[in-house]
Design a protein around this motif. Structure first.
Motif, mmCIF file in Angstrom:
data_model
loop_
_atom_site.group_PDB
_atom_site.id
_atom_site.type_symbol
_atom_site.label_atom_id
_atom_site.label_comp_id
_atom_site.label_asym_id
_atom_site.label_seq_id
_atom_site.Cartn_x
_atom_site.Cartn_y
_atom_site.Cartn_z
ATOM 1 N N VAL A 62 -17.864 -13.161 -4.872
ATOM 2 C CA VAL A 62 -18.349 -13.682 -6.151
ATOM 3 C C VAL A 62 -19.563 -14.584 -5.917
ATOM 4 O O VAL A 62 -20.591 -14.467 -6.594
ATOM 5 N N LEU A 109 -22.853 -12.667 -4.568
ATOM 6 C CA LEU A 109 -23.516 -11.903 -5.625
ATOM 7 C C LEU A 109 -23.965 -12.813 -6.764
ATOM 8 O O LEU A 109 -25.110 -12.750 -7.206
ATOM 9 N N GLY A 110 -23.070 -13.690 -7.204
ATOM 10 C CA GLY A 110 -23.386 -14.558 -8.337
ATOM 11 C C GLY A 110 -24.483 -15.556 -8.016
ATOM 12 O O GLY A 110 -25.204 -16.004 -8.903
ATOM 13 N N PRO A 152 -28.432 -14.165 -9.171
ATOM 14 C CA PRO A 152 -29.005 -14.467 -10.491
ATOM 15 C C PRO A 152 -29.147 -15.965 -10.732
ATOM 16 O O PRO A 152 -30.093 -16.397 -11.399
ATOM 17 N N ALA A 209 -32.227 -17.058 -9.045
ATOM 18 C CA ALA A 209 -33.353 -16.475 -9.787
ATOM 19 C C ALA A 209 -33.656 -17.326 -11.010
ATOM 20 O O ALA A 209 -34.809 -17.656 -11.280
ATOM 21 N N GLN A 241 -35.106 -20.748 -10.063
ATOM 22 C CA GLN A 241 -36.505 -20.742 -9.631
ATOM 23 C C GLN A 241 -37.431 -20.190 -10.704
ATOM 24 O O GLN A 241 -38.615 -19.998 -10.462
ATOM 25 N N LEU A 276 -34.450 -21.054 -18.672
ATOM 26 C CA LEU A 276 -33.538 -20.546 -17.635
ATOM 27 C C LEU A 276 -33.302 -21.594 -16.564
ATOM 28 O O LEU A 276 -32.199 -21.769 -16.068
ATOM 29 N N THR A 316 -25.911 -25.984 -14.325
ATOM 30 C CA THR A 316 -24.729 -25.241 -13.868
ATOM 31 C C THR A 316 -24.443 -25.551 -12.399
ATOM 32 O O THR A 316 -23.306 -25.817 -12.021
ATOM 33 N N LEU A 343 -7.461 -23.426 -18.958
ATOM 34 C CA LEU A 343 -7.719 -22.099 -19.531
ATOM 35 C C LEU A 343 -6.429 -21.280 -19.611
ATOM 36 O O LEU A 343 -6.253 -20.467 -20.503
ATOM 37 N N ILE A 389 -11.446 -17.213 -9.143
ATOM 38 C CA ILE A 389 -12.528 -17.492 -10.098
ATOM 39 C C ILE A 389 -13.116 -18.876 -9.834
ATOM 40 O O ILE A 389 -14.330 -19.053 -9.731
ATOM 41 N N LEU A 416 -16.815 -19.416 -8.497
ATOM 42 C CA LEU A 416 -17.884 -20.065 -9.264
ATOM 43 C C LEU A 416 -18.536 -21.179 -8.454
ATOM 44 O O LEU A 416 -19.759 -21.310 -8.421
ATOM 45 N N CYS A 470 -20.847 -19.713 -6.015
ATOM 46 C CA CYS A 470 -22.122 -19.293 -6.625
ATOM 47 C C CYS A 470 -23.138 -20.419 -6.517
ATOM 48 O O CYS A 470 -24.292 -20.208 -6.128
ATOM 49 N N TRP A 489 -25.233 -13.821 -15.438
ATOM 50 C CA TRP A 489 -25.767 -12.549 -14.954
ATOM 51 C C TRP A 489 -26.859 -11.963 -15.822
ATOM 52 O O TRP A 489 -27.926 -11.599 -15.329
ATOM 53 N N GLN A 506 -40.036 -16.424 -10.937
ATOM 54 C CA GLN A 506 -41.112 -16.723 -10.008
ATOM 55 C C GLN A 506 -40.547 -17.552 -8.880
ATOM 56 O O GLN A 506 -39.993 -18.624 -9.088
ATOM 57 N N PHE A 507 -40.648 -17.054 -7.679
ATOM 58 C CA PHE A 507 -40.088 -17.775 -6.555
ATOM 59 C C PHE A 507 -41.131 -18.642 -5.890
ATOM 60 O O PHE A 507 -40.837 -19.629 -5.282
#
Lengths: 212, 295
Positions: A25, A28-29, A32, A35, A38, A44, A51, A71, A85, A89, A92, B9, B20-21
């Motif tokens: 998790v 891979l997590g 994004p 991403a 940055q 974003l 987070t 939860l 989970i 998280l 991540c 995601w 942009q990195f």
């Protein structure tokens, strides 16, 4: 003594499964998440930073309680999934930060050469930068994975039947508060030390193929 | 849980274009349409393969690195750009393929025109870079790929040709720069001179009309520099349009058709290399040439 050890060993697959699940998790997590972290777009970048800080700033045990008990009152959730989970998280966030460090370590010339060649952005990321970042991140990711393996012991608190769970079980059964936990410690160290060796060897063999 | 995952995601994926990195990658590409000036598409006119820079200005903060420079490179011509460090030579060269975005002025490359005042679309940028190859001082080969893959991968991704075709062409080009036997090696196992020749092959593989060389031998010891210069001489002899920023005075004098001397962000003087080397007009040029030639 043998019986205690055998019972504790029954927790090993669960510990490994939980570690692997959370790591998958996270690996891979984290992509994004870094991403977004940055991104040039503040819409974003800021939530991603928030987070990451949130996930890292709260102890894993508190996250597990929030997910499993909190939860859990609304959603049916078994302890193992809740732990995967929660730890996933958190992973991540840590891996996103590791990736960020990796990105910073890649020589600027790699971006420039890709740009000058007219390589599309996706190809630049997936074929040039990504593989190198992956390599740079291996040592940090490996020590995180080892930390995670140890941290899965908090899942005991929500009833996941991992190593510490069985050690505690045996401690109560045998009224011995010493040996079951010492044996648990031995089981952990036998798992973590070879991991560290393997990571170091892998890093050494990949190190040369990165431009920094 | 589901909504959290969606946020983590999907959102970044959707806005992938904004990712942009590196602050310099890609050079600012605002979203609006590029405004083409009249009559300027891919015109295959007599100026095809040529570069025309008009009144280029580039600042880094308050520092003006390139100050109102205009320069032409005719098709098939080799232009050498020399001058003291900090003169803005490399920056000027990097403006040609828009690795640096000029603050004002016009870049006209292979018939594609870019006005600094107008945003450039990613598509136009890709078109420009297909025409222009670049060789860097630090080679910038991809260290995780074999020599063969270094030369083949950009072809596959930029020209969209098959791996087999790209690798065949890569082998031919490596042969041409004398490094066919290094194809299966990683760049880290090659000498600097070999790496630079591989970088030249990688750029040539995309079939550029113009080649930019940014101090291609400055990171090499003199002997290894020679093998790179030999490849460049060959390329020049074949009629490649080249702009070369260099400290190799012999190369500048012997190979270039046109010499540009820069200092402090401006062109001091330009013209026939022999004339400038024997009889520079500007005292500053004379001072520079004496410094580099008398050592």
């Amino acid at each position: 003594m043998n019986e205690i050890l055998l019972t504790i060993l029954a927790g090993v697959p669960i510990t490994l499964l939980l570690t692997a699940g959370a790591l998958v998790v996270g690996v891979l997590g984290g992509i994004p998440l870094v991403a977004a972290r940055q991104s040039r777009a503040a819409i974003l970048r800021l939530p991603a930073r928030a987070t990451i800080e949130l996930l890292r700033g709260i102890p894993p045990i508190v996250w597990l309680f929030i997910i499993f008990f909190g939860l859990g009152t609304y959603v049916r959730l078994d302890a193992m999934s809740a732990a995967a989970i929660g730890l996933g998280l958190i992973s991540c966030a840590y891996l996103a930060e590791i990736y960020r460090g990796g990105l910073a370590a890649i020589a600027k010339g790699q971006w420039e050469a890709s740009a000058a060649l007219g390589m599309p952005r996706t190809a630049t990321l997936t074929r040039v930068i990504g593989p190198q970042v992956g390599r740079v991140c291996i040592p940090a990711a490996a020590s995180y994975a080892i930390g995670l393996l140890k941290d899965t012991s908090v899942a005991f608190t929500i009833g996941v039947t991992e190593i510490l769970y069985w050690a505690n079980d045996q401690s109560r059964e045998t009224s011995d508060a010493f040996w079951p936990f010492v044996l648990a410690a031995v089981v952990y160290i036998v798992m973590t030390i070879p991991c560290a060796w393997a990571a170091r060897a892998l890093d050494a063999s990949l190190r040369k193929r990165v431009a920094r | 849980m589901i909504s959290l995952w969606t946020a983590i995601w999907i959102v970044p994926t959707l806005v992938c274009n904004r990712i942009q990195f590196d602050p310099d990658f890609p050079p600012e590409v605002p979203v609006s349409e590029t405004k083409h000036l009249p009559g300027q598409t891919d015109r295959p006119s007599e100026s095809a393969g040529a570069v025309r820079l008009t009144s280029l200005v580039k600042r880094f903060g308050d520092h003006v690195v390139v100050n109102d420079v205009s320069m032409d490179v005719a098709a098939g011509e080799v232009v050498a750009i020399i001058g003291p460090s900090g003169a803005g030579k490399s920056t000027l060269l990097r403006c040609i393929n828009l690795l640096e975005r000029p603050d004002s002025g016009i870049v006209d490359v292979a018939g594609i025109q870019f006005d600094a005042a107008t945003p450039v679309s990613g598509k136009d940028l890709a078109r420009l870079r297909r025409h222009v190859g670049m060789v860097f001082q630090s080679f910038n080969l991809f260290p995780h790929l074999t020599v063969l893959r270094n030369v083949a991968l950009p072809q596959e991704r930029v020209l969209g040709i098959s791996r087999t075709e790209a690798e065949e062409k890569a082998i031919r080009l490596l042969d041409r720069v004398g490094l066919k036997d290094k194809a299966k090696q990683y760049p880290g196992r090659c000498s600097g001179g070999q790496q630079q020749r591989i970088a030249i092959a990688r750029a040539l593989a995309l079939g550029p009309q113009i080649m930019l060389f940014d101090e291609p031998t400055s990171a090499l010891d003199p002997e290894l520099g020679l093998e790179v210069l030999a490849v460049m001489r060959e390329l020049a002899a074949e009629g490649m349009t080249m702009a070369v920023v260099t400290h190799e005075m012999h190369f500048a004098r012997d190979v270039s058709d046109h010499l540009v001397v820069m200092a402090d962000g401006a062109i001091l003087e330009e013209g026939d290399p022999d004339r400038i080397f024997t009889d520079p007009e500007q005292p500053r040029t004379r001072q520079f040439l004496r410094a580099v030639l008398d050592r």
